[in-house]
Motif scaffolding. Structure first.
Motif, PDB file in Angstrom:
ATOM      1  N   ASP A 247      11.547   8.077   0.549  1.00  0.00           N
ATOM      2  CA  ASP A 247      10.299   8.377  -0.160  1.00  0.00           C
ATOM      3  C   ASP A 247       9.828   7.090  -0.844  1.00  0.00           C
ATOM      4  OD1 ASP A 247       8.282   9.218  -1.802  1.00  0.00           O
ATOM      5  OD2 ASP A 247       9.382  10.918  -2.660  1.00  0.00           O
ATOM      6  N   ILE A 248       8.653   6.631  -0.437  1.00  0.00           N
ATOM      7  CA  ILE A 248       8.153   5.348  -0.948  1.00  0.00           C
ATOM      8  C   ILE A 248       7.988   5.376  -2.474  1.00  0.00           C
ATOM      9  CG2 ILE A 248       5.708   5.909  -0.557  1.00  0.00           C
ATOM     10  CD1 ILE A 248       7.333   2.444  -0.067  1.00  0.00           C
ATOM     11  N   LYS A 249       7.864   6.577  -3.045  1.00  0.00           N
ATOM     12  CA  LYS A 249       7.743   6.672  -4.510  1.00  0.00           C
ATOM     13  C   LYS A 249       9.032   6.229  -5.205  1.00  0.00           C
ATOM     14  CE  LYS A 249       4.450  10.466  -5.034  1.00  0.00           C
ATOM     15  NZ  LYS A 249       4.880  11.671  -4.322  1.00  0.00           N
TER      16      LYS A 249
ATOM     17  N   GLU B  94       0.822  -1.221   0.000  1.00  0.00           N
ATOM     18  CA  GLU B  94       0.000   0.000   0.000  1.00  0.00           C
ATOM     19  C   GLU B  94       0.849   1.261   0.000  1.00  0.00           C
ATOM     20  OE1 GLU B  94      -3.253   0.357  -0.416  1.00  0.00           O
ATOM     21  OE2 GLU B  94      -3.586  -1.801  -0.576  1.00  0.00           O
ATOM     22  N   MET B  95       2.136   1.109  -0.102  1.00  0.00           N
ATOM     23  CA  MET B  95       3.055   2.242  -0.198  1.00  0.00           C
ATOM     24  C   MET B  95       2.875   3.248   0.953  1.00  0.00           C
ATOM     25  SD  MET B  95       3.263   2.803  -4.342  1.00  0.00           S
ATOM     26  CE  MET B  95       4.115   4.347  -4.189  1.00  0.00           C
ATOM     27  N   CYS B  96       2.987   2.756   2.184  1.00  0.00           N
ATOM     28  CA  CYS B  96       2.861   3.634   3.360  1.00  0.00           C
ATOM     29  C   CYS B  96       3.913   4.745   3.293  1.00  0.00           C
ATOM     30  CB  CYS B  96       3.131   2.856   4.652  1.00  0.00           C
ATOM     31  SG  CYS B  96       2.320   1.278   4.761  1.00  0.00           S
TER      32      CYS B  96
ATOM     33  N   THR C 163       5.280   6.369   5.674  1.00  0.00           N
ATOM     34  CA  THR C 163       6.340   6.275   6.692  1.00  0.00           C
ATOM     35  C   THR C 163       7.179   4.998   6.533  1.00  0.00           C
ATOM     36  OG1 THR C 163       4.724   5.246   8.133  1.00  0.00           O
ATOM     37  CG2 THR C 163       5.066   7.606   8.414  1.00  0.00           C
ATOM     38  N   ILE C 164       6.808   4.151   5.626  1.00  0.00           N
ATOM     39  CA  ILE C 164       7.514   2.885   5.318  1.00  0.00           C
ATOM     40  C   ILE C 164       7.894   2.111   6.596  1.00  0.00           C
ATOM     41  CG2 ILE C 164       9.009   1.882   3.571  1.00  0.00           C
ATOM     42  CD1 ILE C 164       9.797   4.621   2.633  1.00  0.00           C
ATOM     43  N   PRO C 165       6.899   1.677   7.372  1.00  0.00           N
ATOM     44  CA  PRO C 165       7.205   1.015   8.657  1.00  0.00           C
ATOM     45  C   PRO C 165       8.017  -0.266   8.520  1.00  0.00           C
ATOM     46  CG  PRO C 165       4.830   0.964   8.167  1.00  0.00           C
ATOM     47  CD  PRO C 165       5.467   1.847   7.149  1.00  0.00           C
ATOM     48  N   CYS C 166       7.872  -0.969   7.417  1.00  0.00           N
ATOM     49  CA  CYS C 166       8.640  -2.214   7.248  1.00  0.00           C
ATOM     50  C   CYS C 166      10.134  -1.912   7.232  1.00  0.00           C
ATOM     51  CB  CYS C 166       8.215  -2.938   5.964  1.00  0.00           C
ATOM     52  SG  CYS C 166       8.166  -1.864   4.519  1.00  0.00           S
ATOM     53  N   VAL C 167      10.502  -0.848   6.533  1.00  0.00           N
ATOM     54  CA  VAL C 167      11.922  -0.477   6.457  1.00  0.00           C
ATOM     55  C   VAL C 167      12.407  -0.014   7.827  1.00  0.00           C
ATOM     56  CG1 VAL C 167      13.577   1.138   5.440  1.00  0.00           C
ATOM     57  CG2 VAL C 167      11.841   0.075   3.988  1.00  0.00           C
TER      58      VAL C 167
HETATM   59  S1  SF4 Z   1       4.609  -1.634   5.610  1.00  0.00           S
HETATM   60 FE1  SF4 Z   1       5.953  -1.709   3.839  1.00  0.00          FE
HETATM   61  S2  SF4 Z   1       5.282  -3.524   2.664  1.00  0.00           S
HETATM   62 FE2  SF4 Z   1       3.652  -3.075   4.156  1.00  0.00          FE
HETATM   63  S3  SF4 Z   1       2.215  -1.834   2.929  1.00  0.00           S
HETATM   64 FE3  SF4 Z   1       3.572  -0.426   4.034  1.00  0.00          FE
HETATM   65  S4  SF4 Z   1       5.253   0.059   2.602  1.00  0.00           S
HETATM   66 FE4  SF4 Z   1       4.171  -1.773   1.821  1.00  0.00          FE
END
Ligand code: SF4
Ligand code: SF4
Ligand code: SF4
Length: 275
Positions: free
Chosen positions: A126-128, A104-106, A108-112
């Motif tokens: 930047d998720i873009k 879903e292209m968060c 804040t990119i929590p996975c990273v």
């Molecule tokens: S947490 Fe990471 S993998 Fe999960 S939706 Fe957000 S950006 Fe995508």
């Protein structure tokens, strides 16, 4: 000194040993064969696994990822999961299946942020700019837009609409009065989120996200694109070519930029018409 005579027990032991040796050899052969057969299947599956945003190059990723699952845990959309034995990607490593649950292209990119080892690069701000893969229209024959019908769903769900996917207009020669709007992916802008693949209305998606290594080609470093060199230099870098006589077109005047129409003569030569 008592001589050792072979007893029937010895014979049985010998047979058993031979049988066991045969079994082990057989098992090794079967195992090896199985392993050999399994490798391409595993590599194939690995090749299409989509890694979370910011994942470093696959070899480095496999070395750095400690299979802790923190990125999976912090993904609010349950996009990511850890690979089980037989899933394809190396067991315990995070991946996602775009057709099931895309990224879903968060913002804040929590996975990273959750990754403790650098397997997911914290330099991705930047998720873009994520490069999870590239969408490819692999099923043109079934794509509704390619058939001249308007669907555009993949185009409309793209978070980078008009950049990662554009609709390119072309003439529909079948009906002669309609247009095709061909979904066209621009790899430099596509993040590989997979929302297009998820949304494709077909039973089997015509657009699929593939890892970069499969989705993109690479021009040899020795190639120079003349028109780009010309543009950056502000003019041609080479002298105009000397006139070359083309076999079968002797006598036909060819000048740079000139337009000529040629018609084949019965004797095999060409008759020239200036328009
Ligand atoms: S947490 Fe990471 S993998 Fe999960 S939706 Fe957000 S950006 Fe995508
Ligand atoms: S994967 Fe599809 S939806 Fe996502 S950015 Fe690329 S083209 Fe758009
Ligand atoms: S959603 Fe699927 S069928 Fe519709 S235009 Fe996109 S690729 Fe084609």
């Amino acid at each position: 000194m008592a001589r050792h005579h072979k007893t029937s027990g010895d014979a049985v032991d010998q047979n058993r040993r031979a049988m066991l040796a045969g079994t082990v050899k057989g098992a090794c052969t079967v195992g090896l064969l199985g392993a050999l057969l399994a490798i391409p299947a595993r590599r194939r599956a690995e090749a299409v696994a989509l890694r979370p945003p910011g994942a470093v190059a696959e070899t480095d990723f496999l070395a750095a990822c400690v299979r802790c699952g923190l990125c999976v845990k912090d993904c609010p959309y349950d996009t990511l999961r850890l690979s089980d034995l037989g899933d394809g990607p190396a067991t315990g490593t995070p991946f996602f299946n775009a057709r099931k649950v895309p990224c879903e292209m968060c913002e804040t990119i929590p996975c990273v942020a959750a990754c403790p080892t650098g397997a997911l690069d914290k330099g991705l701000k930047d998720i873009k700019n994520a490069k999870m893969g590239v969408a490819v229209l692999v099923g043109q024959e079934a794509c509704l837009n390619f058939l001249g019908l308007r669907c555009d769903v993949c185009y409309r769900v793209c978070p980078r609409i008009g950049e990662a996917i554009t609709l390119e207009l072309s003439h529909n020669v079948r009906t002669a009065k309609h247009a095709f709007f061909i979904p066209t992916v621009h790899s430099s802008k596509c993040t590989g989120c997979g929302k297009c693949e998820r949304a494709c209305v077909l039973d089997e998606a015509a657009i699929k996200v593939l890892p970069h290594v499969l989705a993109t080609g690479q021009l040899g470093k020795h190639y120079r694109l003349g028109w780009e060199e010309k543009r950056s230099a502000g003019g041609s870098l080479v002298e105009p070519s000397p006139e070359v006589q083309v076999r079968g077109m002797e006598g036909v005047e060819m000048s740079p930029g000139g337009t000529y129409k040629l018609e084949k003569r019965p004797d095999g030569g060409f008759k020239e018409f200036k328009p």
